[in-house]
Design a protein around this motif. Structure first.
Motif, short mmCIF file in Angstrom:
data_model
loop_
_atom_site.label_atom_id
_atom_site.label_comp_id
_atom_site.label_asym_id
_atom_site.label_seq_id
_atom_site.Cartn_x
_atom_site.Cartn_y
_atom_site.Cartn_z
N PRO A 153 0.84 -1.21 0.00
CA PRO A 153 0.00 0.00 0.00
C PRO A 153 0.87 1.25 0.00
CG PRO A 153 0.05 -0.98 2.19
CD PRO A 153 0.76 -1.94 1.27
N MET A 154 0.40 2.29 -0.66
CA MET A 154 1.11 3.58 -0.64
C MET A 154 1.07 4.16 0.77
SD MET A 154 0.04 5.79 -3.98
CE MET A 154 0.49 5.31 -5.65
N ASP A 155 2.21 4.67 1.23
CA ASP A 155 2.18 5.40 2.49
C ASP A 155 1.73 6.83 2.21
OD1 ASP A 155 4.36 6.76 1.42
OD2 ASP A 155 5.83 5.71 2.64
N ARG A 156 1.60 7.59 3.27
CA ARG A 156 1.02 8.93 3.14
C ARG A 156 1.89 9.85 2.27
NH1 ARG A 156 1.15 13.68 5.97
NH2 ARG A 156 -0.79 14.87 5.99
N MET A 157 3.22 9.76 2.44
CA MET A 157 4.10 10.62 1.65
C MET A 157 4.01 10.29 0.17
SD MET A 157 8.24 11.23 1.94
CE MET A 157 8.11 12.01 3.53
N ARG A 158 3.92 8.99 -0.14
CA ARG A 158 3.84 8.60 -1.55
C ARG A 158 2.52 9.06 -2.17
NH1 ARG A 158 7.33 8.48 -4.82
NH2 ARG A 158 8.61 7.26 -3.38
N LYS A 159 1.43 9.00 -1.40
CA LYS A 159 0.15 9.48 -1.91
C LYS A 159 0.20 10.98 -2.19
CE LYS A 159 -2.96 6.09 0.23
NZ LYS A 159 -4.07 5.91 1.20
N MET A 160 0.79 11.74 -1.26
CA MET A 160 0.88 13.18 -1.46
C MET A 160 1.74 13.51 -2.68
SD MET A 160 1.09 14.97 2.29
CE MET A 160 2.67 14.22 2.70
N THR A 161 2.84 12.77 -2.85
CA THR A 161 3.71 12.99 -4.01
C THR A 161 2.95 12.70 -5.31
OG1 THR A 161 5.67 12.43 -2.72
CG2 THR A 161 5.88 12.35 -5.10
N ALA A 162 2.23 11.59 -5.33
CA ALA A 162 1.48 11.21 -6.53
C ALA A 162 0.46 12.29 -6.89
CB ALA A 162 0.80 9.86 -6.32
N GLU A 163 -0.29 12.75 -5.90
CA GLU A 163 -1.29 13.77 -6.17
C GLU A 163 -0.66 15.07 -6.66
OE1 GLU A 163 -3.33 14.05 -2.48
OE2 GLU A 163 -4.34 12.11 -2.68
N HIS A 164 0.46 15.45 -6.03
CA HIS A 164 1.11 16.71 -6.38
C HIS A 164 1.70 16.65 -7.79
CE1 HIS A 164 2.84 20.59 -5.50
NE2 HIS A 164 4.04 20.16 -5.85
N MET A 165 2.29 15.53 -8.15
CA MET A 165 2.92 15.42 -9.46
C MET A 165 1.88 15.40 -10.59
SD MET A 165 6.20 15.48 -9.01
CE MET A 165 5.73 16.74 -7.80
N VAL A 166 0.81 14.63 -10.41
CA VAL A 166 -0.23 14.59 -11.44
C VAL A 166 -0.91 15.95 -11.57
CG1 VAL A 166 -2.43 13.55 -12.08
CG2 VAL A 166 -0.60 12.11 -11.20
N ARG A 167 -1.12 16.61 -10.45
CA ARG A 167 -1.73 17.93 -10.48
C ARG A 167 -0.83 18.93 -11.22
NH1 ARG A 167 -2.30 18.61 -5.33
NH2 ARG A 167 -4.23 17.43 -5.29
N SER A 168 0.48 18.80 -11.03
CA SER A 168 1.41 19.70 -11.72
C SER A 168 1.36 19.50 -13.23
CB SER A 168 2.84 19.47 -11.20
OG SER A 168 3.76 20.30 -11.87
N LYS A 169 1.34 18.24 -13.67
CA LYS A 169 1.29 17.97 -15.11
C LYS A 169 -0.02 18.46 -15.71
CE LYS A 169 4.12 15.59 -17.13
NZ LYS A 169 5.27 15.99 -17.96
N ALA A 170 -1.10 18.40 -14.93
CA ALA A 170 -2.39 18.88 -15.43
C ALA A 170 -2.47 20.40 -15.43
CB ALA A 170 -3.53 18.30 -14.58
N THR A 171 -1.59 21.06 -14.66
CA THR A 171 -1.63 22.51 -14.54
C THR A 171 -0.72 23.19 -15.56
OG1 THR A 171 -2.12 22.37 -12.18
CG2 THR A 171 -1.23 24.45 -12.98
N SER A 172 0.53 22.72 -15.65
CA SER A 172 1.54 23.39 -16.48
C SER A 172 1.79 22.62 -17.77
CB SER A 172 2.87 23.50 -15.71
OG SER A 172 2.71 24.28 -14.55
N ALA A 173 2.08 23.38 -18.83
CA ALA A 173 2.52 22.79 -20.10
C ALA A 173 4.03 22.60 -20.01
CB ALA A 173 2.16 23.71 -21.26
N HIS A 174 4.46 21.38 -19.69
CA HIS A 174 5.86 21.10 -19.42
C HIS A 174 6.68 21.01 -20.71
CE1 HIS A 174 4.61 20.29 -15.35
NE2 HIS A 174 5.80 19.86 -14.99
N VAL A 175 7.84 21.69 -20.71
CA VAL A 175 8.85 21.55 -21.76
C VAL A 175 10.19 21.42 -21.06
CG1 VAL A 175 10.01 22.66 -23.70
CG2 VAL A 175 7.54 22.89 -23.45
#
Length: 608
Positions: free
Chosen positions: A377-399
């Motif tokens: 199971p994902m621990d709390r830190m891994r869940k927060m990282t996953a949410e933050h990273m996916v949210r970042s990709k959905a927010t910014s146009a990465h280059v």
């Protein structure tokens, strides 16, 4: 005899009124200080209210089921003069006029302030819901409170308890671990003794200052016994909800999934009454859950209550709703819910709307992949990282753009100074401070990389708060922030970076040290990576990754004598940037400025 007023307590910033659910004492009953006097409720939480003084309940001014504003006097107590802090001469006589009584009461209050300042301080603060629900500690008990973890942090989540009820604990020994959306921190015991009671369960979120546990002294240790069962305690109703917005929007099983907007209409508010036909009173919290979950009054009345006098509690409703969802056929009066669409059916998550949902069961995974798997199971830190990273990709146009630097001079400078630097400064001289220094100089010339996007506005920051990525073993990554990094030389950056990295790995960082960054540097080369495409740390618009330094044969100019092949220390740099406001030319220009700065270091340079 002295009179003490009991007021409807304040239950939170947004709560302006409360409902009397049940009186635990009747007029004429004796009551001790901190003994439960009544139970009140709002649409968020039900709470037991302790008596502010010891004495006799003289009068109840509000009936069960009545809703009154915060601060309303709901009862009066008659106390002994010394219990109120005054003397018999201070009490007004029955023949005094109202004005004279008010003057006498004012004098009594002044005497109370002189005689018992501690009591006045306790009464001056309106009890929070958590405090009202928690029994007051005795003289031999010590309260453990949710600590303040930064100016902007107002609440914390209990991640794990390291001690069980009845276990001995020494002063400064780790008692529990708490977390915010930024960092997890271990909380030491404020005193030596025995863990007498846990007032907050794991995964519960409460406000800073809330009492989360009680410690008993060794003298009381014999009276502390572990709980006999894991059955829910009715007093746990008083615990605040993790998120006020979470209750109506999530399922009772706690899966965190957003309700389908097409699900059947909920019954209108007037159908959920305060009292049923059988005379039972339903608290605002119970009524709120029933309305949000589509539970009609007839079904609510059919439940067997586990509360006082057969009253239906929050746990009764949630348990029933969970059983109803799991049952193959729901009662005829219950509206049937359509199945919730899967994440793949919904399409990509909307900006800022991604959360890690509960996955399939272990058994289902083994049926899919076979028995030769291990499910972690994902621990709390891994869940927060996953949410933050996916949210970042959905927010910014990465280059991501790349560059190469010849850092031979930097390598020789470090090699020549690392031993004397360790002896003089007490920390190792790594390459990270040089990378941060180079990034700051590039930011000075390219201020748009030190900005954030707020709607249709670009906010350019004039302070350089640089985050440095720190790997926490296999658990994840943190990025503590070096504030005002432009004010430091390499030596100052080295000391600050070393301190933050060490505290990050030992869970000693404060949440404020993980936020407010304007740009991030991640040294992926320290783990052997040649290059990478890092994800932007929102709301920043750029992140620099520095690859591993390697010796390679390179063609160099030989002082006008032609080209020559030389062995040099080379490294790759990669910059991920937000293409909404940073174009390729600016990103490449920033990288070239970093390269120029790194290649400017030489062995003969004065480091100190």
């Amino acid at each position: 005899m002295a009179h003490v007023d009991v007021e409807m307590p304040k239950m939170g910033e947004s709560i302006t009124e409360g409902t009397v659910i049940a009186w635990h004492k009747q007029p004429g009953d004796e009551v001790d200080q901190d003994e439960i006097l009544l139970e009140i409720g709002t649409d968020k939480v039900d709470t037991e209210v302790p008596s502010p003084k010891g004495g006799v309940l003289a009068e109840t001014l509000v009936e069960e089921g009545d809703t009154v504003e915060v601060g309303t006097i709901i009862a009066t107590l008659e106390t002994e003069p010394e219990a109120a802090g005054g003397s018999t001469n201070d009490a007004p006589s029955p023949t005094e006029e109202p004005a004279e009584q008010e003057e006498a009461e004012s004098e009594t209050e002044a005497d109370e302030a002189d005689a018992a300042p501690e009591d006045d301080e306790q009464e001056a603060a309106t009890p929070a819901p958590e405090e009202a629900a928690s029994p007051a500690p005795s003289a031999d008990e010590v309260e453990v409170v949710m600590p303040k973890m930064g100016e902007s942090i107002t609440e914390g989540t209990v991640v794990a308890w390291y001690k069980d009820i009845g276990e001995e604990v020494t002063i400064d020994e780790t008692l529990l671990e708490i977390g915010t959306d930024k960092v997890d921190t271990e909380v030491p015991s404020p005193a030596e003794g025995v863990l007498a009671e846990k007032l907050v369960e794991e995964d519960e979120t409460v406000e800073v200052g809330t009492v989360v546990a009680l410690l008993a002294s060794e003298a009381e240790a014999g009276s502390v016994t572990p709980p006999a069962s894991e059955a829910p305690d009715e007093t746990q109703e008083a615990a605040p909800e993790t998120d006020e917005a979470e209750l109506p929007s999530t399922s009772p099983s706690g899966d965190g999934a957003v309700r389908d907007p097409d699900e059947p209409q909920r019954p209108p508010e007037e159908t959920i009454k305060r009292r049923g036909d059988d005379g039972r009173f339903y608290s605002p919290l119970v009524r709120s859950i029933a309305k949000e979950e589509g539970l009609p009054m007839s079904e609510l009345e059919a439940l067997e209550g586990s509360g006082r006098g057969g009253r239906v509690t929050k746990e009764d409703v949630l348990a029933y709703l969970e059983e109803r969802e799991e049952a193959p056929a729901a009662p005829a009066t219950a509206p049937e819910r359509p199945p919730r669409p899967s994440r793949s059916d919904e399409g990509p998550p909307a900006r800022g709307d991604y959360t890690v949902e509960d996955g399939p069961s272990d058994e289902a995974l083994r049926q899919q992949y076979g028995d030769r798997i291990e499910v972690q199971p994902m621990d709390r830190m891994r869940k927060m990282t996953a949410e933050h990273m996916v949210r970042s990709k959905a927010t910014s146009a990465h280059v991501t753009s790349f560059a190469e630097a010849d850092v031979t001079g930097l390598v020789r400078l470090r090699e020549a100074n690392k031993e004397v630097f360790l002896e003089r400064e007490g920390v190792k001289l790594t390459y990270t401070p040089f990378f941060v220094k180079a990034a700051v100089e590039a930011l000075r010339e390219h201020p748009l990389l030190n900005a954030s996007v707020e709607g249709d506005k670009i906010v350019i920051k004039h302070d350089f708060h640089v985050g440095i990525a720190v790997a926490i073993g296999n658990k994840g990554l943190l990025a503590p922030v070096i504030r005002n990094a432009g004010d430091y030389n390499v030596t100052g950056l080295a000391r600050t970076a070393a301190s933050m990295a060490d505290r990050a790995r030992n869970k000693e960082l404060q949440p404020d040290e993980l936020q407010g960054g304007t740009f991030t540097v991640t040294n992926i080369g320290s783990l052997g990576s040649l290059m990478g495409t890092p994800i932007i740390n929102q709301p920043q618009v750029g992140i620099l990754a520095t690859g591993a330094i390697q010796k390679r044969p390179v063609v160099v100019e030989n002082d006008g004598l032609g080209d020559a092949i030389s062995v040099r220390h080379m490294m790759y740099l990669s910059l991920s940037y937000d293409h909404r406001i940073i174009d390729g030319a600016m990103g490449s220009g920033f990288l070239q400025r970093v390269v120029t700065e790194l290649e400017s270091f030489s062995k003969d340079q004065d480091l100190f």
